[in-house]
Design an enzyme around this catalytic site. Structure first.
Site, PDB file in Angstrom:
ATOM      1  N   GLU A 166       0.801  -1.234   0.000  1.00  0.00           N
ATOM      2  CA  GLU A 166       0.000   0.000   0.000  1.00  0.00           C
ATOM      3  C   GLU A 166       0.831   1.280   0.000  1.00  0.00           C
ATOM      4  O   GLU A 166       0.561   2.190   0.777  1.00  0.00           O
ATOM      5  CB  GLU A 166      -0.936  -0.002   1.207  1.00  0.00           C
TER       6      GLU A 166
HETATM    7  C1  NGO Z   1      -3.919  -4.859   4.618  1.00  0.00           C
HETATM    8  C2  NGO Z   1      -2.975  -3.760   5.038  1.00  0.00           C
HETATM    9  C3  NGO Z   1      -2.800  -3.698   6.555  1.00  0.00           C
HETATM   10  C4  NGO Z   1      -4.137  -3.788   7.270  1.00  0.00           C
HETATM   11  C5  NGO Z   1      -4.843  -5.049   6.834  1.00  0.00           C
HETATM   12  C6  NGO Z   1      -6.193  -5.181   7.486  1.00  0.00           C
HETATM   13  C7  NGO Z   1      -1.825  -5.485   4.157  1.00  0.00           C
HETATM   14  C8  NGO Z   1      -0.719  -6.326   3.661  1.00  0.00           C
HETATM   15  N1  NGO Z   1      -1.754  -4.188   4.398  1.00  0.00           N
HETATM   16  O1  NGO Z   1      -3.010  -5.978   4.486  1.00  0.00           O
HETATM   17  O2  NGO Z   1      -2.158  -2.497   6.886  1.00  0.00           O
HETATM   18  O3  NGO Z   1      -3.928  -3.826   8.658  1.00  0.00           O
HETATM   19  O4  NGO Z   1      -5.014  -5.088   5.428  1.00  0.00           O
HETATM   20  O5  NGO Z   1      -6.901  -6.300   7.088  1.00  0.00           O
END
Ligand code: NGO
Length: 507
Positions: free
Chosen positions: A319
């Site tokens: 992200e």
């Molecule tokens: C995503 C995000 C995390 C969140 C999570 C919650 C990834 C790899 N990055 O997973 O920051 O906590 O979802 O489900």
């Protein structure tokens, strides 16, 4: 008893309480062995074998009330009222983690090529004993083991659980308890998510503000916390004694607000942002063009590598919405070089496959919204993939609309959803591309051990079986009955598990 063991799914009573399902099993209805006060534990030579024997004796002592003696040296052949643990089965299929277990009226013989296999075999014996074995008080239970033969080894070498200690901090005893629970299901990796926007959780020499400032809060504004180096080492060793490898994660280049708030020089504008205690992410980024970023990263990775015996350093990579595409690729390649310079391999969320990856790096697939693209991109670079698709493997998602804890972005995940999938589904990757599976437990909504356990169990057991058992042998209807048998065991262990209505719990 059949001379050649058959597939476990037709293995009969011997597999009734086993998760994960063994590769081969056959039941000998005419034989069984009952552990009594005179039963001896006999252990053969080899570093670490005696420790596994002690684990077994320590497990059995309180509930049986028997002070079972451990003797070293020659095995009685055939065994005589004994549980024999020894290395050297001569069966190459067992590999590093497999075992061969025979239970006859005279006793138990557990063989393995490596000590890890003996440890996993002891977990199988444990699951074959009545659930009262998990209580710490003596009971008058008959400690009977079904007769038969099991030959067992894992499908994948990486069977992971991830715990997010950043969004809410969990201290050493909580994590040790989770490690104990994971070991019973032959999980062999604990991935610790040690930093994120909301908190930095590991002391790093020379960078004291990371914990003093970055570790001082958490989601919702609580007091946060962090591990000293001694705490982290204790966790690594506790896991190691249970044949679990710790994979530490420092999330970069995004998910870095706690670090950015701690050190102004890590920001492109030289100014620290405020600490962050919300749940939305994707807004933070290390300053990719700045030299200070790599001084910082090198110091952190250097310490992590020194404290971590396992082969991987996970540097996140998920992200990175506030990092330009070009900067992202530059950063991942520099990060990969830093990790390798410290003798480790880079692991990252599968977005890292946008960069040129070296063989030995590992991509962790999570975002099912890309329909497997990031996993395929990694595999095409000959990089191994750990499968953690959020719509099946994320333990932080709600079970259904009534679940109080957890998030919903990946959809509701009931016990069956967590189990009835396979890493090869959708043809994104081939079996040879897959290093293993992992179940991440993000902690935005979690505060206590009870919260953690409620979301982890039973779903974690399903992911553990996917990682271990042969694909062709797995099916929800047979798993469901074996899962039901874990209910009394979890109750005896004091685990706050979710009593999924999809399972006819035996109590
Ligand atoms: C995503 C995000 C995390 C969140 C999570 C919650 C990834 C790899 N990055 O997973 O920051 O906590 O979802 O489900």
């Amino acid at each position: 008893m059949a001379a050649t063991p058959g597939p476990a799914v037709t293995g009969g009573a011997i597999t009734a309480g086993l998760v994960p399902l063994p590769v081969f099993a056959s039941t000998d209805d005419a034989a069984s062995f009952t552990i009594g006060s005179d039963t001896a534990i006999e252990v053969g030579p080899g570093d670490g074998t005696a420790a596994v024997a002690r684990d077994l004796a320590d497990l059995l002592r309180p509930p049986t009330g028997y002070a079972l003696q451990i003797s070293t040296g020659a095995a009685t052949s055939p065994p005589k009222d004994s549980i024999d643990l020894r290395l050297g089965s001569g069966n190459p299929a067992l590999g590093d983690e497999g075992y061969d277990l025979t239970i006859s009226k005279d006793g138990v013989v557990l063989m393995a090529t490596k000590v890890a296999g003996l440890f996993h075999g002891v977990q199988t014996i444990r699951q074959m004993l009545p659930s009262a074995v998990e209580t710490r008080a003596a009971s008058s239970t008959v400690w009977k083991l079904t007769g038969g033969h099991i030959v067992d080894y894992p499908r994948y070498s990486y069977r992971g659980a991830m715990l997010d200690v950043s969004r809410h901090f969990f201290g050493v005893p909580v994590v040790e308890r989770y490690i104990d629970e994971l070991a019973l299901y032959k999980v062999n990796v604990l991935h610790l998510h040690l930093s994120d926007d909301q908190g930095w959780r590991l002391a790093i020499d020379g960078w004291p503000n990371l914990t003093a400032i970055g570790g001082s809060t958490e989601v919702g504004g609580g007091q946060g916390g962090y591990y000293t180096k001694a705490d982290y080492t204790a966790l690594v060793q506790y896991a190691q004694a249970r044949f679990i490898t710790v994979v530490p994660e420092i999330d970069t280049p995004s998910h870095t607000n706690a670090a950015l708030a701690s050190y102004p020089q890590l920001n492109c504008n030289g100014t620290s942002p405020a600490l962050y205690t919300g749940e939305q992410v994707g807004f933070s980024s290390l300053c990719v063009p700045k030299a200070a970023t790599y001084t910082f990263l090198d110091d952190v990775v250097s310490e992590l590598a020194a404290l971590t015996p396992g082969p991987y350093i996970h540097l996140g990579g998920d992200e990175a919405q506030s990092t330009s595409a070009a900067d992202y690729v530059t950063f991942v390649q520099k990060a990969q070089a830093i990790v390798e310079a410290h003798g480790k391999s880079l692991m990252g969320w599968a977005e890292i496959s946008k960069a040129k990856l070296d063989q030995g790096s590992v991509a962790e697939y999570w975002n099912f919204n890309d329909h497997g693209r990031s996993a395929t991109d990694a595999a095409q670079q000959s990089v191994k993939v750990v499968m953690a698709p959020a719509d099946h493997a994320y333990l932080d998602q709600k079970y259904d609309a009534h679940t109080v804890l957890g998030l919903t972005w990946a959809g509701a995940i009931e016990a069956q959803d967590a189990y009835a999938w396979d890493p090869l589904d959708g043809g994104r990757v081939a079996e040879s591309d897959v290093l293993g599976v992992e179940a991440p437990l993000w902690s935005e909504t979690l505060h206590t051990t009870a919260d953690l356990e409620y979301l982890a169990w039973p779903r974690m057991a399903g992911i553990a079986e996917i990682g271990w058992s042969p694909k062709a042998e797995r099916s929800w209807p047979t798993y469901r009955t074996r899962l039901a048998e874990q209910g009394p065991r979890w109750t005896a262990m004091g685990i706050n598990f979710y009593r999924s209505p999809q399972v006819d719990w035996t109590s």
